[in-house]
Design a protein around this motif. Structure first.
Motif, PDB file in Angstrom:
ATOM      1  N   GLY A  25       8.882 -17.856   0.213  1.00 14.31           N
ATOM      2  CA  GLY A  25       7.798 -17.259   1.016  1.00 14.31           C
ATOM      3  C   GLY A  25       7.238 -16.041   0.316  1.00 14.31           C
ATOM      4  O   GLY A  25       6.014 -15.838   0.251  1.00 14.31           O
ATOM      5  N   LEU A  26       8.132 -15.236  -0.204  1.00  9.87           N
ATOM      6  CA  LEU A  26       7.706 -14.043  -0.949  1.00  9.87           C
ATOM      7  C   LEU A  26       6.788 -14.435  -2.119  1.00  9.87           C
ATOM      8  O   LEU A  26       5.835 -13.735  -2.435  1.00  9.87           O
ATOM      9  N   ARG A  27       7.093 -15.587  -2.714  1.00 13.74           N
ATOM     10  CA  ARG A  27       6.291 -16.057  -3.849  1.00 13.74           C
ATOM     11  C   ARG A  27       5.130 -16.955  -3.397  1.00 13.74           C
ATOM     12  O   ARG A  27       4.572 -17.716  -4.189  1.00 13.74           O
ATOM     13  N   GLU A  28       4.835 -16.866  -2.105  1.00 17.95           N
ATOM     14  CA  GLU A  28       3.664 -17.545  -1.533  1.00 17.95           C
ATOM     15  C   GLU A  28       3.677 -19.048  -1.738  1.00 17.95           C
ATOM     16  O   GLU A  28       2.649 -19.654  -2.071  1.00 17.95           O
ATOM     17  N   MET A  29       4.828 -19.629  -1.547  1.00 16.20           N
ATOM     18  CA  MET A  29       4.920 -21.089  -1.638  1.00 16.20           C
ATOM     19  C   MET A  29       5.027 -21.668  -0.229  1.00 16.20           C
ATOM     20  O   MET A  29       5.713 -21.102   0.629  1.00 16.20           O
ATOM     21  N   LYS A  30       4.359 -22.787  -0.014  1.00 17.86           N
ATOM     22  CA  LYS A  30       4.446 -23.463   1.286  1.00 17.86           C
ATOM     23  C   LYS A  30       5.821 -24.135   1.344  1.00 17.86           C
ATOM     24  O   LYS A  30       6.119 -25.032   0.549  1.00 17.86           O
ATOM     25  N   THR A  31       6.636 -23.652   2.304  1.00 21.19           N
ATOM     26  CA  THR A  31       8.072 -23.968   2.236  1.00 21.19           C
ATOM     27  C   THR A  31       8.560 -24.703   3.475  1.00 21.19           C
ATOM     28  O   THR A  31       8.179 -24.376   4.596  1.00 21.19           O
ATOM     29  N   LYS A  32       9.459 -25.643   3.216  1.00 19.63           N
ATOM     30  CA  LYS A  32      10.142 -26.323   4.325  1.00 19.63           C
ATOM     31  C   LYS A  32      11.636 -26.238   4.053  1.00 19.63           C
ATOM     32  O   LYS A  32      12.070 -26.299   2.904  1.00 19.63           O
ATOM     33  N   GLN A  73      16.049 -13.256   8.070  1.00 14.60           N
ATOM     34  CA  GLN A  73      15.430 -13.039   6.757  1.00 14.60           C
ATOM     35  C   GLN A  73      14.815 -14.327   6.217  1.00 14.60           C
ATOM     36  O   GLN A  73      13.693 -14.337   5.702  1.00 14.60           O
ATOM     37  N   GLY A  74      15.556 -15.440   6.380  1.00 10.40           N
ATOM     38  CA  GLY A  74      15.080 -16.730   5.850  1.00 10.40           C
ATOM     39  C   GLY A  74      13.762 -17.161   6.480  1.00 10.40           C
ATOM     40  O   GLY A  74      12.981 -17.884   5.864  1.00 10.40           O
ATOM     41  N   LEU A  75      13.543 -16.721   7.731  1.00 12.37           N
ATOM     42  CA  LEU A  75      12.324 -17.156   8.436  1.00 12.37           C
ATOM     43  C   LEU A  75      11.187 -16.136   8.345  1.00 12.37           C
ATOM     44  O   LEU A  75      10.151 -16.286   8.996  1.00 12.37           O
ATOM     45  N   THR A  76      11.368 -15.095   7.513  1.00 10.76           N
ATOM     46  CA  THR A  76      10.368 -14.018   7.398  1.00 10.76           C
ATOM     47  C   THR A  76       8.954 -14.549   7.174  1.00 10.76           C
ATOM     48  O   THR A  76       7.987 -14.066   7.764  1.00 10.76           O
ATOM     49  N   PHE A  77       8.809 -15.549   6.311  1.00  9.05           N
ATOM     50  CA  PHE A  77       7.469 -16.045   5.961  1.00  9.05           C
ATOM     51  C   PHE A  77       7.159 -17.383   6.647  1.00  9.05           C
ATOM     52  O   PHE A  77       6.366 -18.178   6.145  1.00  9.05           O
ATOM     53  N   ASP A  78       7.858 -17.608   7.780  1.00 15.59           N
ATOM     54  CA  ASP A  78       7.591 -18.780   8.624  1.00 15.59           C
ATOM     55  C   ASP A  78       7.632 -20.131   7.907  1.00 15.59           C
ATOM     56  O   ASP A  78       6.675 -20.927   7.999  1.00 15.59           O
ATOM     57  N   ALA A 324       9.046 -12.237  -9.474  1.00 16.86           N
ATOM     58  CA  ALA A 324       8.211 -11.596  -8.450  1.00 16.86           C
ATOM     59  C   ALA A 324       8.327 -10.089  -8.590  1.00 16.86           C
ATOM     60  O   ALA A 324       9.307  -9.580  -9.126  1.00 16.86           O
ATOM     61  N   MET A 325       7.325  -9.385  -8.077  1.00 20.99           N
ATOM     62  CA  MET A 325       7.404  -7.918  -7.997  1.00 20.99           C
ATOM     63  C   MET A 325       8.560  -7.548  -7.064  1.00 20.99           C
ATOM     64  O   MET A 325       8.785  -8.227  -6.064  1.00 20.99           O
ATOM     65  N   VAL A 326       9.279  -6.489  -7.395  1.00 23.51           N
ATOM     66  CA  VAL A 326      10.382  -6.064  -6.516  1.00 23.51           C
ATOM     67  C   VAL A 326       9.867  -5.825  -5.091  1.00 23.51           C
ATOM     68  O   VAL A 326       8.712  -5.433  -4.912  1.00 23.51           O
ATOM     69  N   SER A 327      10.719  -6.019  -4.099  1.00 26.09           N
ATOM     70  CA  SER A 327      10.239  -5.971  -2.707  1.00 26.09           C
ATOM     71  C   SER A 327       9.742  -4.579  -2.323  1.00 26.09           C
ATOM     72  O   SER A 327       8.808  -4.445  -1.532  1.00 26.09           O
ATOM     73  N   SER A 328      10.356  -3.538  -2.892  1.00 29.83           N
ATOM     74  CA  SER A 328       9.954  -2.174  -2.499  1.00 29.83           C
ATOM     75  C   SER A 328       8.508  -1.861  -2.902  1.00 29.83           C
ATOM     76  O   SER A 328       7.875  -0.991  -2.317  1.00 29.83           O
ATOM     77  N   HIS A 329       7.986  -2.607  -3.900  1.00 30.26           N
ATOM     78  CA  HIS A 329       6.610  -2.362  -4.331  1.00 30.26           C
ATOM     79  C   HIS A 329       5.763  -3.627  -4.258  1.00 30.26           C
ATOM     80  O   HIS A 329       4.796  -3.771  -4.983  1.00 30.26           O
TER      81      HIS A 329
END
Ligand SMILES: Cc1cc2nc3c(=O)[nH]c(=O)nc-3n(C[C@H](O)[C@H](O)[C@H](O)COP(=O)(O)OP(=O)(O)OC[C@H]3O[C@@H](n4cnc5c(N)ncnc54)[C@H](O)[C@@H]3O)c2cc1C
Length: 347
Positions: A25-32, A73-78, A324-329
């Motif tokens: 999700g962080l890497r903007e992938m459509k995930t199942k 956490q796993g569901l953060t990006f739905d 990916a960019m670190v989460s803090s930034h």
């Protein structure tokens, strides 16, 4: 059809799968994310009351709490979540995506797949092989210890001689009224120190003994126990039985292995240390993979997940950043950070 094709499908919803779903999700992938059980969390459900100390960066926390946090956490990006669904095959019939088949004959479609099915695949406890035992299951007969306090002041029979059985007996000592442990073999197979603790705790130990019957109406009243050495059979009153006879493993996903994945012992995927398998587009993370230096810990599952997702991302888009960019930034979190910060200020 294209709506049904996911960028990445994660098979297995344990620590590795949940962190993969988060990172994808962080890497903007459509995930199942798909799991054969009726709940996310994986093997950690086997020990919800135990304290976990070795995650890194967190104080010791109960495994049950870790499950809640991992799911959140796993569901953060739905991601889409599919439960009660066992995957039996992955095929590549189209050059653009994989077809993921379930035991019920359903199909899911994904451009990349991350396999996070844990060690042993779908595991289930070896059941007590005694007529009528299932009547008491979840009430007075247990295959795990979901809530230690529910055994308060109870007289408990634990059957099994492994580390887990002995561990449960020791953990329950402070609250149970009386604990008996029986084992079919000659010696308990748990660590010596744990067995010594068991004896010091006053747990009554019998070897060469097996349960041959369970008696009661709605609730368990008596357990029939046979001493295999002497042949003597006794009927004994107990409030609860805890059965720890190990787990059945199930490598359904690898049985047919249409993709020709490199496997070890039919249960594990041979992968690179960054989760790359011999099949382009298929990645693996967590306890189901084998590589030199693999750490079979939750902490290891997390770094495996990051690597698997980064490689899946590169497979889908070779021009993408490798990391990916670190989460803090990372701007993916800007909105969520505001919500968290303002919530804290309001409190
Ligand atoms: C008793 C015990 C205590 C432990 N204590 C610790 C500890 O203190 N610290 C620590 O770091 N580690 C501990 N571990 C190890 C830790 O639990 C594992 O390393 C971790 O769970 C591995 O995560 P995973 O996501 O790779 O696999 P799992 O947690 O095994 O999850 C795999 C998931 O995949 C699903 N699945 C399997 N096959 C299929 C299929 N074909 N189709 C669909 N879904 C499927 C399963 O249902 C499961 O939910 C312990 C393990 C046990 C058994």
């Amino acid at each position: 059809m294209s709506d049904n094709i996911y960028d990445v499908t994660v098979i297995g919803g344990g620590p590795a799968g949940l962190f993969s779903a988060f990172y994808a999700g962080l890497r903007e992938m459509k995930t199942k994310i798909i799991d054969g059980q009726d709940q996310l969390g994986g093997k950690v459900h086997l020990y919800p009351q135990k304290m976990i100390w070795d995650i890194g960066g967190t104080e010791p926390l109960a495994a049950g709490d870790l499950i809640k946090k991992s799911i959140s956490q796993g569901l953060t990006f739905d991601p889409d979540v599919v439960l009660n669904t066992t995957i039996t095959n992955i095929r590549k019939e189209d050059s653009n995506y994989f077809t993921i088949e379930t035991s019920e004959g359903e199909k899911h479609f994904s451009k990349a797949v991350i396999i996070t099915i844990g060690g042993g695949g779908m595991i289930s406890p070896v059941k007590l092989d005694v007529e009528g035992a299932e009547r008491f299951e979840g009430k007075t007969l247990h295959y795990a210890v979901p809530d230690i306090m529910s055994f308060k002041d109870k007289k408990i029979l634990i059957t099994g001689g492994s580390y887990s059985a002995v561990d449960w007996a020791n953990d329950l000592t402070p609250i149970a009224r009386e604990i008996h442990i029986i084992y079919r073999g000659d010696d308990l197979t748990a660590h010596e120190a744990e067995v010594s603790r068991l004896k010091k705790n006053g747990v009554k130990i019998r070897t060469q003994s097996v349960v041959t019957g369970v008696i009661g109406e709605d609730n368990l009243e008596f357990v029939e126990i046979e001493n295999k050495e002497t042949g003597e059979v006794t009927n004994e009153a107990y409030d609860a039985i805890i059965v720890n006879h190990g787990y059945n493993q199930n490598n359904l996903l690898f049985r047919e292995n249409h993709l020709g994945l490199n496997l070890e012992n039919d249960f594990y995927i041979q992968a690179s240390p960054t989760g790359i398998t011999n099949v382009p587009g298929i990645y693996a993370a967590g306890d189901c993979i084998r590589y030199e230096g693999k750490v079979n810990l939750i902490a290891g599952a997390y770094s495996d997940a990051v690597n698997a997702v980064n490689n899946a991302k590169m497979y889908l888009d070779p021009k993408a950043n490798k990391y990916a960019m670190v989460s803090s930034h990372n701007e993916r979190f800007d909105e969520k950070n505001m919500e968290i910060m303002y919530k804290e200020e309001d409190a």
